[in-house]
Design a protein around this motif. Structure first.
Motif, short mmCIF file in Angstrom:
data_model
loop_
_atom_site.label_atom_id
_atom_site.label_comp_id
_atom_site.label_asym_id
_atom_site.label_seq_id
_atom_site.Cartn_x
_atom_site.Cartn_y
_atom_site.Cartn_z
N GLY A 359 0.82 -1.21 0.00
CA GLY A 359 0.00 0.00 0.00
C GLY A 359 0.85 1.27 0.00
N VAL A 360 0.49 2.23 -0.83
CA VAL A 360 1.16 3.54 -0.86
C VAL A 360 0.16 4.56 -0.32
CG1 VAL A 360 2.67 2.97 -2.80
CG2 VAL A 360 0.41 3.97 -3.25
N PRO A 361 0.64 5.70 0.22
CA PRO A 361 -0.31 6.66 0.80
C PRO A 361 -1.24 7.29 -0.23
CG PRO A 361 1.96 7.15 1.46
CD PRO A 361 2.03 6.07 0.44
N GLN A 362 -0.78 7.46 -1.47
CA GLN A 362 -1.57 8.25 -2.42
C GLN A 362 -1.27 7.84 -3.87
OE1 GLN A 362 -3.63 11.36 -1.58
NE2 GLN A 362 -4.30 10.60 -3.57
N LEU A 363 -2.32 7.79 -4.70
CA LEU A 363 -2.11 7.60 -6.15
C LEU A 363 -2.18 8.95 -6.84
CD1 LEU A 363 -4.42 4.54 -7.00
CD2 LEU A 363 -1.97 4.51 -6.46
N HIS A 364 -1.70 9.01 -8.07
CA HIS A 364 -1.74 10.25 -8.86
C HIS A 364 -2.39 9.94 -10.21
CE1 HIS A 364 1.08 11.88 -5.95
NE2 HIS A 364 1.62 10.67 -5.99
N GLY A 365 -3.19 10.86 -10.69
CA GLY A 365 -3.86 10.66 -11.98
C GLY A 365 -2.83 10.48 -13.09
N ALA A 366 -3.16 9.70 -14.12
CA ALA A 366 -2.25 9.48 -15.27
C ALA A 366 -3.10 9.09 -16.47
CB ALA A 366 -1.26 8.36 -14.94
N ASN A 367 -2.48 9.08 -17.65
CA ASN A 367 -3.19 8.60 -18.85
C ASN A 367 -3.01 7.10 -18.94
OD1 ASN A 367 -3.69 11.21 -19.38
ND2 ASN A 367 -2.27 11.40 -21.10
N VAL A 368 -4.11 6.37 -18.89
CA VAL A 368 -4.02 4.90 -18.90
C VAL A 368 -5.05 4.34 -19.88
CG1 VAL A 368 -3.16 4.69 -16.52
CG2 VAL A 368 -5.62 4.72 -16.92
N GLU A 369 -4.85 3.08 -20.25
CA GLU A 369 -5.76 2.46 -21.22
C GLU A 369 -6.36 1.20 -20.63
OE1 GLU A 369 -4.01 1.75 -25.04
OE2 GLU A 369 -5.81 0.69 -25.75
N ALA A 370 -7.69 1.11 -20.67
CA ALA A 370 -8.36 -0.09 -20.16
C ALA A 370 -7.98 -1.28 -21.04
CB ALA A 370 -9.87 0.10 -20.17
N THR A 371 -7.63 -2.39 -20.41
CA THR A 371 -7.17 -3.56 -21.15
C THR A 371 -8.26 -4.62 -21.23
OG1 THR A 371 -6.24 -4.21 -19.03
CG2 THR A 371 -4.70 -3.32 -20.66
N ASP A 372 -9.17 -4.59 -20.31
CA ASP A 372 -10.30 -5.54 -20.29
C ASP A 372 -11.36 -4.92 -19.39
OD1 ASP A 372 -10.10 -6.95 -17.43
OD2 ASP A 372 -8.07 -6.75 -18.21
N LEU A 373 -12.52 -5.59 -19.33
CA LEU A 373 -13.68 -5.01 -18.63
C LEU A 373 -13.40 -4.69 -17.15
CD1 LEU A 373 -16.68 -4.48 -18.02
CD2 LEU A 373 -17.07 -6.93 -18.22
N ARG A 374 -13.05 -5.70 -16.37
CA ARG A 374 -12.89 -5.48 -14.92
C ARG A 374 -11.62 -4.66 -14.64
NH1 ARG A 374 -18.14 -6.47 -14.28
NH2 ARG A 374 -18.64 -8.45 -15.25
N GLY A 375 -10.58 -4.88 -15.44
CA GLY A 375 -9.35 -4.09 -15.29
C GLY A 375 -9.65 -2.62 -15.54
#
Ligand code: EPU
Length: 419
Positions: A359-375
């Motif tokens: 676990g990390v304290p915080q995530l940061h927004g980024a450009n990402v691509e959905a690879t499958d439905l649940r992912g």
């Protein structure tokens, strides 16, 4: 190509009514082919996979129309028995039409189905079972040509090497109008199997043992139409609970089949969220930072932890306090979302079927691509808890299984839009 833009950091709060279940609506739509009369399906989610199923039905000569989450399917006249390759490729569930078309007409031509890329997804168990029920199967230039010599399959004793959901559904669909009795040993026990059997019983089928490992089907000459309500979607339930937990929020989910969510909820509770259930509702409150889950989270056939909820739970655990470990036992390649979560700042190590999440304290927004439905849904969840803006592309994957996801999230106070 559409995208979702998420401005993270908003706490999700509110009430939401759960959508109907994609993975039972699809085989039930196929099952309607067995009825010579009109079927009305209420609580039917309006999703791209459901529209694909509708195109398959219409291509075979049925008439299928939707309005306000009700599908009306009239399969009195079936004029074709072949599903074209382009429709077969649109989703995995296209293969479930094989058992239903065979049950109705005694012949069908299909090809290898599409669907989310989660590693190899063979159909050997489906084909072996059909053969045991008297179906001749020939493969020619990518086509799978099936024919029952005397027009009607016969009952058989089938022991599945693994409790495959799709193979169990196909066998049931072929068996309900076959000659004699079919017994499936080591059958899948998923709630969606029970929903399919509930629909078929409402149409006059004789089936017992669904929800257990041994299902017995007594073949009938014909089925009739019915009005049936599709069960609520337990994976959409897991998804919205994970999103709310990840943002430290609070939710009342309505129209839930509470008992079926137990394998997921019992794990989510270990993160420290308060979860209460009553009637068809689940209430969740997540306060400060989530705790990591101590025991290894092993995906297993029902009633084990569902593989379809692995990615969405992970999206909440990436910011939990401590280390959680997943073991993916159903599909060989179901960690494709982890690269996107790492890009957003998660600490995840994948080795074969194991994923270790520190676990990390915080995530940061980024450009990402959905690879499958649940992912893809996991990426939306991570983006909601992150600081800053995330852009998620490839969202056609998400639209296959979540009904208007951005409206649901906005309703809970999330800042998300589709562009
Ligand atoms: N398998 C074989 N041979 C077969 C059939 C399956 O080796 O003939 C293997 C698969 O490759 C996989 C395992 O058995 O490793 C389980 O596959 P199963 O047949 O149980 O899955 P499915 O019917 O293809 C359904 C859901 C999936 C869900 C799985 C497991 C639908 C439309 N799909 O797939 O849902 O993950 O059961 O619960 O019902 C989703 O909704 O995102 C999704 C992928």
């Amino acid at each position: 190509m559409q995208k979702l833009i998420v401005n993270g950091g908003k706490t999700l709060r509110g009430e939401l009514s759960l959508q109907g279940c994609k993975n039972s609506a699809l085989p039930i739509m196929a099952a309607s082919l067995l009825c010579g009369e009109e079927c009305v399906l209420n609580n039917c989610p309006e999703l791209t996979d459901i529209y694909s199923a509708s195109r398959i039905l219409n291509g075979l000569g049925s008439r299928c129309r939707f309005s306000d989450n009700t599908a009306v399917i009239d399969s009195q006249n079936i004029s074709k028995t072949e599903i074209p390759e382009n429709l077969m490729r649109e989703m995995r569930s296209s293969i479930i039409f094989m058992g239903a078309i065979l049950g109705r007409t005694g012949e069908c031509t299909v090809s290898i189905p599409g669907g989310c890329e989660l590693g190899p997804r063979p159909i050997d168990m489906h084909l072996a079972a059909m053969k045991k029920m008297g179906v001749d199967i020939r493969e020619s230039y990518g086509k799978i040509i099936c024919r029952v010599p005397f027009g009607k399959a016969h009952g058989a004793k089938i022991s599945l090497p693994f409790p495959s959901v799709g193979a169990t559904e196909n066998i049931i669909l072929c068996a309900v109008t076959a000659d004699g009795e079919t017994v499936i040993n080591n059958a899948a026990r998923e709630p969606e199997i029970c929903d399919l059997c509930g629909f078929l019983r409402a149409c006059g089928a004789e089936i017992s043992g669904d929800g257990e490992s041994r299902i017995v089907i007594k073949g009938q000459n014909r089925l009739h139409g019915c009005v049936y309500a599709i069960m609520p979607d337990r994976i959409a339930c897991a998804t919205y609970l994970s999103m709310v937990a990840a943002t430290g929020g609070e939710i009342v989910l309505k129209n839930v089949c509470v008992a079926e969510t137990e394998p997921f909820v019992s794990v989510l509770e270990q993160t420290g969220c308060s979860i209460y259930t009553y009637d068809d509702r689940i209430y969740l409150r997540s306060g400060s930072r989530l705790k990591a889950v101590k025991d290894r989270i092993r995906t297993m056939p029902h009633p084990g932890f569902p593989t379809d909820a692995q990615a969405v739970l992970m999206s909440a655990l990436v910011t939990a306090n401590g280390t959680s470990v997943f073991e993916e036992n159903i599909f060989d390649c179901r960690y494709r979302h982890t690269d996107a979560l790492v890009k957003m700042g998660a600490d995840i190590q994948v080795l074969g079927k194991i994923a270790v999440i520190k676990g990390v304290p915080q995530l940061h927004g980024a450009n990402v691509e959905a690879t499958d439905l649940r992912g893809g849904a996991a990426m939306v969840s991570a983006a909601l808890s992150a600081e800053g803006t995330a852009e998620i592309s490839g969202i056609s994957h998400i639209d296959r299984g979540y009904e208007k996801i951005e409206e649901a999230v906005r309703h809970l106070g999330g800042d998300i839009r589709r562009v």
